[in-house]
Design an enzyme around this catalytic site. Structure first.
Site, mmCIF file in Angstrom:
data_model
loop_
_atom_site.group_PDB
_atom_site.id
_atom_site.type_symbol
_atom_site.label_atom_id
_atom_site.label_comp_id
_atom_site.label_asym_id
_atom_site.label_seq_id
_atom_site.Cartn_x
_atom_site.Cartn_y
_atom_site.Cartn_z
ATOM 1 C CE LYS A 22 6.991 -3.399 4.963
ATOM 2 N NZ LYS A 22 6.223 -3.003 5.909
ATOM 3 C CG ASN A 23 7.335 0.775 3.937
ATOM 4 O OD1 ASN A 23 6.554 -0.020 4.514
ATOM 5 N ND2 ASN A 23 8.491 1.198 4.588
ATOM 6 C CB CYS A 125 7.276 -3.492 14.135
ATOM 7 S SG CYS A 125 7.741 -4.557 12.765
ATOM 8 N NE ARG A 130 5.081 2.441 13.648
ATOM 9 C CZ ARG A 130 5.498 1.239 12.834
ATOM 10 N NH1 ARG A 130 5.939 1.740 11.474
ATOM 11 N NH2 ARG A 130 5.141 -0.003 12.973
ATOM 12 C CG ASP A 315 11.820 1.855 7.559
ATOM 13 O OD1 ASP A 315 11.481 1.686 8.834
ATOM 14 O OD2 ASP A 315 10.869 1.654 6.821
ATOM 15 N NE ARG A 407 4.593 -7.058 9.309
ATOM 16 C CZ ARG A 407 5.300 -5.806 9.975
ATOM 17 N NH1 ARG A 407 6.352 -5.797 10.600
ATOM 18 N NH2 ARG A 407 4.875 -4.701 9.564
#
Length: 430
Positions: A22-23, A125, A130, A315, A407
């Site tokens: 995903k990233n 999230c 961030r 993560d 997600r």
């Protein structure tokens, strides 16, 4: 909201195909805005965040088509074709951006190609601030005029952006990606120092090179980008998701099972490998993937500190903490990336975990067993940690707010069920 029901106690055995990352996929999709030709991305994961960004890109005028849909979702048969022949809008509205922080990655490409962009400050999230300050400062150094007004980033450039030397004051994956994409169309050379070295950043750089970008230093902390007037289309496979692979590796370890992670690359998970080996788990490259086993060994405590790549990934911090709650002895888990990434701790405590927080560190003392309980997910990786705890807990665990899981994890309950877990999704009826 859907929930996941887990009956713990079954060791996991078998093989799991690791989906595309995903990233990596999200910035690659945003890169389609840099060219009027088609960018085709294979191994696209089937995730809520992918859909969210696809909807945002469509709003910008990108034509999107899915060519192929392999039965198990994550294989290279899923090819997403994105064509931004004409940019219909340079505004990324709040109702789309609020769902996902990665939406801010459209800022650099839109600014570089169109000379302007309006992007709502992003959501996502609840794991920390961030801030996008590093993104904005870097783009400003490339010649953009940027202001933040009423929750929107307003960016303009008079003509092409201009290459320069940019030193990031701290490592930031998102800022590296946004600046890198913008610099590919800037005039002259951009030197980006203290750049993030995460595999997902490297994957983006390789794709941009395939599109005609001139980038040196790929994989290092210093990127040299010589701007070109235009990029062209390309075909690019999304790399395997190291976080998904790491999560399933921890699942094998916590349940005392054996898993083969198909398509995973061990060089992207060396920090996790060191931790799991120290904790009593076999972790090695095998058959083009990763082999993980703890069938005949006991878990022992080990200290963990998150760091930018190639350090231990933030993560995977929550998932590793779930593992350490069942290990013999004490472990110290220190989080250096996000200030609010211990939100899973109260929920793990509900399951019997012995965890004490001390600022940015958590002291974890292993217990003989966890017990099933209703728990609430606060963010994507916290959700995964609660599922892992449920796999080894006595009795039933119900994880609420699983939209977080959707997600970032493709077909999580199906993949776990296929390797022996007793897990099912409970769909709430209206």
């Amino acid at each position: 909201m859907d929930r996941i029901l887990i009956r713990g106690g079954a060791p996991l055995n078998g093989s799991v195909h690791v989906a595309g990352a995903k990233n990596a996929a999200l910035p690659l999709m945003a890169a389609s805005l840099l060219t009027d030709q088609t960018l085709s991305l294979s191994n696209i994961p089937h995730l809520a965040d992918i859909t969210t960004l696809a909807n945002l890109l469509s709003q910008h005028g990108v034509e999107i088509a899915m060519n192929g849909n392999a039965p198990n979702g994550g294989h290279a048969g899923r090819v997403l074709s994105l064509t931004a022949e004409r940019i219909a809008s340079t505004t990324a509205p709040y109702d789309l951006v609020r769902k996902m922080r990665a939406s801010v990655l459209v800022l650099g490409p839109l600014l570089a190609r169109c000379g302007e962009a309006t992007v709502s400050l992003p959501g996502g999230c609840a794991i920390g601030s961030r801030p996008v300050d590093l993104h904005l400062k870097g783009l400003t150094q490339l010649g953009a005029e940027i202001e933040v007004d009423r929750g929107n980033i307003l960016a303009k450039a008079a003509g092409r952006l201009v290459g320069t030397r940019i030193i990031l004051p701290q490592v930031s994956v998102g800022a590296t990606e946004n600046i890198l994409m913008a610099a590919t169309l800037a005039e002259g050379e951009t030197i980006l120092e203290n750049a993030a070295r995460e595999p997902e950043v490297t994957d983006l750089a390789v794709c941009l090179q395939a599109m005609g970008a001139q980038i040196d230093g790929v994989g290092t902390d210093t990127l040299r980008i010589t701007g070109v007037e235009a990029l062209h289309g390309a075909e690019h496979p999304v790399l395997a998701d190291r976080v998904e692979a790491g999560t399933y590796a921890i699942a094998a370890a916590i349940t005392g099972g054996t898993l083969e992670l198909e398509g995973a690359r061990i060089e992207q998970l060396e920090a996790l490998a060191d931790v799991l080996r120290a904790a009593g788990t076999t972790f090695e490259a095998r058959n083009g993937g990763i082999f993980v086993s703890r069938s005949n060994q006991e878990l022992v405590g080990v200290d963990v500190m998150t760091e930018p790549f190639p350090g231990f990934p933030t993560d995977l911090q929550a998932q590793t903490m779930a593992l350490l709650t069942t290990a013999n002895g004490a472990s110290m888990v220190t989080e250096t990336i996000f200030e609010n990434r211990f939100m899973h701790v109260p929920e793990l405590r509900r399951m019997g975990a012995n965890i004490n927080l001390h600022g940015s560190s958590a002291m974890v003392r292993g217990v003989e067993r966890l017990t099933g309980a209703p728990v609430m997910a606060s963010d994507l990786r916290a959700s995964a940690s609660l599922v892992l705890a449920g796999l080894v807990a006595d009795g039933e665990t119900i994880v609420n707010r699983v939209y977080h899981l959707d997600r970032g994890y493709e077909r999580l309950e199906q993949k776990l069920s296929e390797v022996g877990a007793q897990v099912e999704r409970i769909e709430d009826r209206p």
